[in-house]
Design a protein around this motif. Structure first.
Motif, short mmCIF file in Angstrom:
data_model
loop_
_atom_site.label_atom_id
_atom_site.label_comp_id
_atom_site.label_asym_id
_atom_site.label_seq_id
_atom_site.Cartn_x
_atom_site.Cartn_y
_atom_site.Cartn_z
N ILE A 97 0.84 -1.20 0.00
CA ILE A 97 0.00 0.00 0.00
C ILE A 97 0.88 1.25 0.00
O ILE A 97 0.62 2.20 -0.74
CB ILE A 97 -0.97 -0.03 1.19
CG1 ILE A 97 -1.96 -1.17 1.01
CG2 ILE A 97 -1.69 1.30 1.35
CD1 ILE A 97 -2.89 -1.40 2.16
N ASP A 98 1.93 1.25 0.81
CA ASP A 98 2.86 2.38 0.82
C ASP A 98 3.51 2.56 -0.55
O ASP A 98 3.67 3.67 -1.04
CB ASP A 98 3.95 2.18 1.88
CG ASP A 98 3.39 2.16 3.29
OD1 ASP A 98 2.29 2.71 3.50
OD2 ASP A 98 4.06 1.60 4.17
N HIS A 99 3.88 1.44 -1.16
CA HIS A 99 4.50 1.48 -2.47
C HIS A 99 3.52 2.03 -3.51
O HIS A 99 3.90 2.86 -4.36
CB HIS A 99 4.98 0.08 -2.87
CG HIS A 99 5.70 0.03 -4.17
ND1 HIS A 99 6.94 0.61 -4.36
CD2 HIS A 99 5.36 -0.51 -5.37
CE1 HIS A 99 7.33 0.42 -5.61
NE2 HIS A 99 6.39 -0.26 -6.23
N GLY A 100 2.27 1.59 -3.46
CA GLY A 100 1.25 2.09 -4.38
C GLY A 100 1.02 3.59 -4.23
O GLY A 100 0.84 4.31 -5.22
N MET A 101 0.99 4.08 -2.99
CA MET A 101 0.81 5.51 -2.76
C MET A 101 2.01 6.30 -3.30
O MET A 101 1.84 7.39 -3.86
CB MET A 101 0.61 5.77 -1.27
CG MET A 101 -0.73 5.29 -0.78
SD MET A 101 -0.99 5.42 1.00
CE MET A 101 -0.60 7.11 1.33
N HIS A 102 3.20 5.74 -3.15
CA HIS A 102 4.41 6.39 -3.67
C HIS A 102 4.35 6.47 -5.20
O HIS A 102 4.66 7.51 -5.79
CB HIS A 102 5.65 5.63 -3.21
CG HIS A 102 6.93 6.18 -3.75
ND1 HIS A 102 7.44 7.40 -3.35
CD2 HIS A 102 7.80 5.69 -4.67
CE1 HIS A 102 8.57 7.63 -4.00
NE2 HIS A 102 8.81 6.61 -4.81
N ILE A 103 3.94 5.39 -5.86
CA ILE A 103 3.83 5.37 -7.32
C ILE A 103 2.78 6.38 -7.78
O ILE A 103 2.99 7.12 -8.75
CB ILE A 103 3.47 3.95 -7.82
CG1 ILE A 103 4.59 2.96 -7.50
CG2 ILE A 103 3.14 3.95 -9.31
CD1 ILE A 103 5.87 3.19 -8.24
N ALA A 104 1.63 6.44 -7.09
CA ALA A 104 0.59 7.40 -7.46
C ALA A 104 1.09 8.84 -7.32
O ALA A 104 0.79 9.70 -8.16
CB ALA A 104 -0.64 7.18 -6.59
N LYS A 105 1.87 9.09 -6.29
CA LYS A 105 2.45 10.43 -6.09
C LYS A 105 3.40 10.78 -7.23
O LYS A 105 3.38 11.90 -7.75
CB LYS A 105 3.17 10.50 -4.75
CG LYS A 105 3.78 11.83 -4.44
CD LYS A 105 4.52 11.80 -3.12
CE LYS A 105 5.32 13.07 -2.95
NZ LYS A 105 6.28 12.98 -1.86
N LEU A 106 4.23 9.82 -7.62
CA LEU A 106 5.16 10.06 -8.73
C LEU A 106 4.41 10.32 -10.04
O LEU A 106 4.79 11.20 -10.81
CB LEU A 106 6.10 8.87 -8.90
CG LEU A 106 7.12 8.65 -7.80
CD1 LEU A 106 7.90 7.37 -8.04
CD2 LEU A 106 8.07 9.83 -7.70
N ASP A 108 1.39 11.61 -10.31
CA ASP A 108 0.79 12.95 -10.20
C ASP A 108 1.82 14.04 -10.45
O ASP A 108 1.49 15.09 -11.00
CB ASP A 108 0.16 13.14 -8.81
CG ASP A 108 -1.14 12.38 -8.67
OD1 ASP A 108 -1.71 11.98 -9.71
OD2 ASP A 108 -1.59 12.19 -7.52
N GLU A 109 3.07 13.82 -10.05
CA GLU A 109 4.11 14.81 -10.27
C GLU A 109 4.47 14.93 -11.75
O GLU A 109 4.84 16.01 -12.22
CB GLU A 109 5.36 14.46 -9.47
CG GLU A 109 5.21 14.63 -7.98
CD GLU A 109 6.42 14.13 -7.20
OE1 GLU A 109 7.40 13.68 -7.82
OE2 GLU A 109 6.36 14.20 -5.96
N VAL A 110 4.34 13.85 -12.50
CA VAL A 110 4.71 13.85 -13.91
C VAL A 110 3.60 14.40 -14.79
O VAL A 110 3.87 15.06 -15.79
CB VAL A 110 5.08 12.41 -14.36
CG1 VAL A 110 5.29 12.33 -15.85
CG2 VAL A 110 6.31 11.93 -13.63
#
Length: 123
Positions: A97-106, A108-110
């Protein structure tokens, strides 16, 4: 044709349901609070169970608290389940879940700012 579930899969599902109830209502350790059991894997010989969990505060103290309460949880499972032997419990933090949130944040930044608010179903 009906799906075939092995006995270890059925035991794992039952252990997951019972552990969720026990962790929410029975465990008194203050380190163990707001824990979600995401998956349980039981070995083929029913000797060991890997319990994957996630929590708002995944700290080493939480891991120590879960390991400390493993004996209590196992004894409570023995009372609730109709098994000859209850598997030993091994707790593992589920970082997916932490990994998924990190990927979603990345992502959104792109994305350009105009595409972030756009709903794909509106097209």
């Amino acid at each position: 044709m009906a799906k075939v579930f092995s006995r270890s899969d059925r035991v794992a599902e039952q252990i997951q349901r019972e552990l969720a109830d026990l962790l929410q209502f029975e465990v008194k350790d203050p380190r163990v609070s707001m824990v979600t059991v995401t998956e349980v894997e039981v070995s083929g010989d029913m000797a060991h169970a890997k319990i994957y969990y996630t929590a708002a505060a995944g700290t080493p103290e939480l891991q120590k608290g879960l390991e400390k309460t493993a004996g209590f949880l196992r004894s409570q499972l023995a009372k609730r389940l109709l098994l000859r032997t209850v598997p030993q419990l091994h707790f593992n933090y589920d970082a997916s879940i932490d990994h998924g949130m990190h990927i979603a944040k990345l992502i959104d930044e792109v994305l350009p700012p105009g595409e972030r608010e756009q709903d794909p179903e509106d097209d």
